[in-house]
Design an enzyme around this catalytic site. Structure first.
Site, PDB file in Angstrom:
ATOM      1  N   ARG A   1      78.796 -79.202 -25.140  1.00 10.99           N
ATOM      2  CA  ARG A   1      79.274 -80.468 -25.745  1.00 10.99           C
ATOM      3  C   ARG A   1      79.655 -81.486 -24.662  1.00 10.99           C
ATOM      4  O   ARG A   1      80.683 -82.161 -24.748  1.00 10.99           O
ATOM      5  CB  ARG A   1      80.489 -80.232 -26.636  1.00 10.99           C
ATOM      6  CG  ARG A   1      80.226 -79.429 -27.861  1.00 10.99           C
ATOM      7  CD  ARG A   1      79.413 -80.224 -28.886  1.00 10.99           C
ATOM      8  NE  ARG A   1      79.452 -79.576 -30.183  1.00 10.99           N
ATOM      9  CZ  ARG A   1      78.711 -78.542 -30.537  1.00 10.99           C
ATOM     10  NH1 ARG A   1      77.844 -78.019 -29.688  1.00 10.99           N
ATOM     11  NH2 ARG A   1      78.810 -78.031 -31.748  1.00 10.99           N
TER      12      ARG A   1
ATOM     13  N   GLU B   1      87.126 -83.002 -30.546  1.00 12.66           N
ATOM     14  CA  GLU B   1      85.690 -83.163 -30.330  1.00 12.66           C
ATOM     15  C   GLU B   1      85.192 -84.565 -30.668  1.00 12.66           C
ATOM     16  O   GLU B   1      84.517 -85.188 -29.855  1.00 12.66           O
ATOM     17  CB  GLU B   1      84.924 -82.096 -31.120  1.00 12.66           C
ATOM     18  CG  GLU B   1      83.551 -81.839 -30.540  1.00 12.66           C
ATOM     19  CD  GLU B   1      82.461 -81.953 -31.557  1.00 12.66           C
ATOM     20  OE1 GLU B   1      81.370 -81.477 -31.292  1.00 12.66           O
ATOM     21  OE2 GLU B   1      82.683 -82.547 -32.627  1.00 12.66           O
TER      22      GLU B   1
ATOM     23  N   SER C   1      83.101 -80.184 -36.605  1.00 14.49           N
ATOM     24  CA  SER C   1      84.168 -79.518 -35.844  1.00 14.49           C
ATOM     25  C   SER C   1      85.098 -80.582 -35.267  1.00 14.49           C
ATOM     26  O   SER C   1      84.642 -81.492 -34.583  1.00 14.49           O
ATOM     27  CB  SER C   1      83.583 -78.714 -34.686  1.00 14.49           C
ATOM     28  OG  SER C   1      82.699 -77.733 -35.158  1.00 14.49           O
TER      29      SER C   1
HETATM   30  N1  EPU Z   1      86.130 -68.603 -37.527  1.00  6.64           N
HETATM   31  C1  EPU Z   1      87.321 -68.279 -38.140  1.00  6.64           C
HETATM   32  N2  EPU Z   1      87.808 -69.135 -39.075  1.00  6.64           N
HETATM   33  C2  EPU Z   1      87.159 -70.269 -39.421  1.00  6.64           C
HETATM   34  C3  EPU Z   1      85.953 -70.594 -38.797  1.00  6.64           C
HETATM   35  C4  EPU Z   1      85.459 -69.738 -37.841  1.00  6.64           C
HETATM   36  O1  EPU Z   1      87.922 -67.281 -37.843  1.00  6.64           O
HETATM   37  O2  EPU Z   1      87.652 -70.968 -40.300  1.00  6.64           O
HETATM   38  C5  EPU Z   1      85.562 -67.666 -36.551  1.00  6.64           C
HETATM   39  C6  EPU Z   1      84.330 -67.007 -37.145  1.00  6.64           C
HETATM   40  O3  EPU Z   1      84.644 -65.868 -37.825  1.00  6.64           O
HETATM   41  C7  EPU Z   1      83.480 -66.721 -35.955  1.00  6.64           C
HETATM   42  C8  EPU Z   1      83.863 -67.796 -34.968  1.00  6.64           C
HETATM   43  O4  EPU Z   1      85.096 -68.363 -35.422  1.00  6.64           O
HETATM   44  O5  EPU Z   1      83.847 -65.482 -35.399  1.00  6.64           O
HETATM   45  C9  EPU Z   1      82.788 -68.855 -34.825  1.00  6.64           C
HETATM   46  O6  EPU Z   1      82.617 -69.539 -36.069  1.00  6.64           O
HETATM   47  P1  EPU Z   1      81.274 -70.332 -36.453  1.00  6.64           P
HETATM   48  O7  EPU Z   1      80.090 -69.445 -36.274  1.00  6.64           O
HETATM   49  O8  EPU Z   1      81.466 -70.939 -37.781  1.00  6.64           O
HETATM   50  O9  EPU Z   1      81.132 -71.447 -35.369  1.00  6.64           O
HETATM   51  P2  EPU Z   1      82.205 -72.359 -34.614  1.00  6.64           P
HETATM   52  O10 EPU Z   1      82.369 -71.809 -33.236  1.00  6.64           O
HETATM   53  O11 EPU Z   1      83.426 -72.555 -35.421  1.00  6.64           O
HETATM   54  C10 EPU Z   1      80.422 -73.899 -33.505  1.00  6.64           C
HETATM   55  C11 EPU Z   1      80.127 -75.365 -33.382  1.00  6.64           C
HETATM   56  C12 EPU Z   1      79.519 -75.877 -34.686  1.00  6.64           C
HETATM   57  C13 EPU Z   1      78.233 -75.104 -34.944  1.00  6.64           C
HETATM   58  C14 EPU Z   1      78.560 -73.624 -35.033  1.00  6.64           C
HETATM   59  C15 EPU Z   1      77.349 -72.746 -35.186  1.00  6.64           C
HETATM   60  C16 EPU Z   1      81.740 -76.250 -31.808  1.00  6.64           C
HETATM   61  C17 EPU Z   1      82.960 -77.077 -31.605  1.00  6.64           C
HETATM   62  N3  EPU Z   1      81.340 -76.081 -33.064  1.00  6.64           N
HETATM   63  O12 EPU Z   1      81.414 -73.746 -34.521  1.00  6.64           O
HETATM   64  O13 EPU Z   1      79.210 -77.247 -34.498  1.00  6.64           O
HETATM   65  O14 EPU Z   1      77.622 -75.523 -36.132  1.00  6.64           O
HETATM   66  O15 EPU Z   1      79.235 -73.199 -33.802  1.00  6.64           O
HETATM   67  O16 EPU Z   1      76.667 -72.680 -33.977  1.00  6.64           O
HETATM   68  O17 EPU Z   1      81.160 -75.772 -30.832  1.00  6.64           O
HETATM   69  C18 EPU Z   1      80.151 -79.434 -34.750  1.00  6.64           C
HETATM   70  O18 EPU Z   1      80.172 -79.511 -33.522  1.00  6.64           O
HETATM   71  O19 EPU Z   1      80.552 -80.380 -35.466  1.00  6.64           O
HETATM   72  C19 EPU Z   1      79.677 -78.205 -35.378  1.00  6.64           C
HETATM   73  C20 EPU Z   1      79.708 -78.024 -36.689  1.00  6.64           C
END
Ligand code: EPU
Length: 348
Positions: A164, A343, A237
């Site tokens: 990012r 972000e 995010s």
């Molecule tokens: N998790 C939780 N609670 C939640 C959400 C997530 O415990 O409410 C845990 C999940 O269980 C998982 C981990 O966090 O173990 C990762 O969650 P997820 O796969 O949903 O992805 P994320 O890390 O929360 C990132 C990006 C997203 C992207 C997803 C999928 C960032 C800041 N965000 O989210 O990007 O879609 O990975 O690759 O890096 C965005 O930037 O706006 C965005 C949506």
């Protein structure tokens, strides 16, 4: 006021996915590079500040609005060449680029589906999801230098891409992105790296099935904008996933085990990142700090489907949003000693 057609006091909230914030003192939508250059030249000549608005999906507009010229990027040319090259104007809706690529069976963008916003924004924050980042397929970024108003093309090596992260984000006043060239792989294999995606997909994944599966996963997390979804007014995010030294990650894991937040260290989501560091999951840290999905503070809430997204339920203000974000940041810091970084960008 000028021959450029600049408008006065234009509300910006409807042009953002959060639907928050005040008006732009001056506003112009530009459809080509010439109009963009003229508009920025006019603002510089008049000593007026200027800012670029793209799809408005990663932007927070202050309640007082913007005391300058907001240029709404409308350069919308889109050209798919036979060799897998895509030339996209900065104002092209991102999903049309993904759609054109996947329908031609060109690999490289299939995991980046369902992301709101415009093509020009993708190199700025090096958009990434489900195991892909645009930096992997960016071949050139066409920019307008703000100091000289000259057009230039930057190689990926000059863009400073990271998680990012890019030179465009680090030095926001330097360039305006006007177009992006992507080098895709005609009939290439899909990227199936993300655990959740691997688990959900069958063995013979195609670009089209990967895209469909990602869309499905995103929908379940309210990360696809759908006006019928009560979580739809958001900027995706709201915080970055913190990338921390290994020792700090270990400390978080030990504390989570000690406090019975998890039963085993492996239950704390943590992923290897660049330079031996560890990427923690901000959504997880937020939930385990006691802020459940769906928590509300008036018109602002945590998404009911994903703790990392803040949602505007209507009738709120940007200061409400930022105050709740500060509260979340403080809770996570008090609980785990980890700093969360916002972000979306604040218009300034
Ligand atoms: N998790 C939780 N609670 C939640 C959400 C997530 O415990 O409410 C845990 C999940 O269980 C998982 C981990 O966090 O173990 C990762 O969650 P997820 O796969 O949903 O992805 P994320 O890390 O929360 C990132 C990006 C997203 C992207 C997803 C999928 C960032 C800041 N965000 O989210 O990007 O879609 O990975 O690759 O890096 C965005 O930037 O706006 C965005 C949506």
């Amino acid at each position: 006021m000028t021959t450029l057609g600049i408008q006065r006091d234009v509300p910006l909230a409807p042009l953002t996915t959060l639907d928050l914030g005040g008006p732009a003192k001056y506003f112009l939508r530009v459809d080509d590079e010439r109009a963009l250059t003229d508009a920025l030249g006019w603002a510089a000549h008049e000593g007026i500040a200027s800012a670029i608005l793209g799809g408005g999906s990663n932007l927070i507009v202050p309640d007082e609005g913007y005391d300058g010229l907001v240029v709404h990027m409308g350069i919308a040319s889109l050209d798919f060449r036979g060799d897998g090259t895509v030339e996209a104007g900065a104002g092209v809706p991102w999903e049309s680029v993904v759609d054109g690529a996947v329908s031609r069976d060109w690999a490289g963008l299939e995991c980046l589906t369902g992301i709101p916003g415009s093509a020009g924004a993708t190199p700025i924050q090096n958009v990434g999801a489900y195991g892909q980042e645009v930096a992997e397929v960016v071949a050139k970024v066409r920019v307008l230098r703000r100091d000289t108003l000259a057009l230039e093309e930057l190689d990926p090596a000059d863009c400073g891409f990271g998680y990012r992260e890019s030179i465009f984000k680090r030095e926001p006043g330097r360039f305006v992105v006007v177009g992006v060239r992507f080098a895709l792989r005609p009939h290439g294999a899909p990227t199936v790296r993300y655990d959740e995606l691997q688990r959900t997909l069958g063995a013979d994944a195609t670009l089209a099935t990967v895209r469909r599966t990602v869309l499905d996963l995103r929908r379940r997390k309210s990360m696809v904008i759908d006006p019928h979804d009560p979580n739809h007014r958001s900027a995706g995010s709201f915080f970055l996933n913190p990338v921390v030294p290994d020792a700090e990650a270990q400390r978080v894991v030990e504390q989570a085990v000690r406090d019975n937040v998890v039963s085993a260290p492996a239950d704390v989501p943590a992923y290897p990142a660049a330079n031996g560091q560890v990427k923690l999951a901000a959504g997880w840290l937020i939930e385990k700090s006691g802020i459940a999905k769906g928590t509300r503070r008036g018109a602002i809430g945590v998404s009911t489907r994903h703790a990392l997204a803040l949602v505007h339920h209507g009738g709120g203000t940007t200061s409400d949003l930022l105050a709740f974000a500060d509260e979340i940041r403080a809770r996570v810091y008090d609980r785990f000693g980890v700093h969360l970084e916002r972000e979306p960008r604040v218009l300034s």
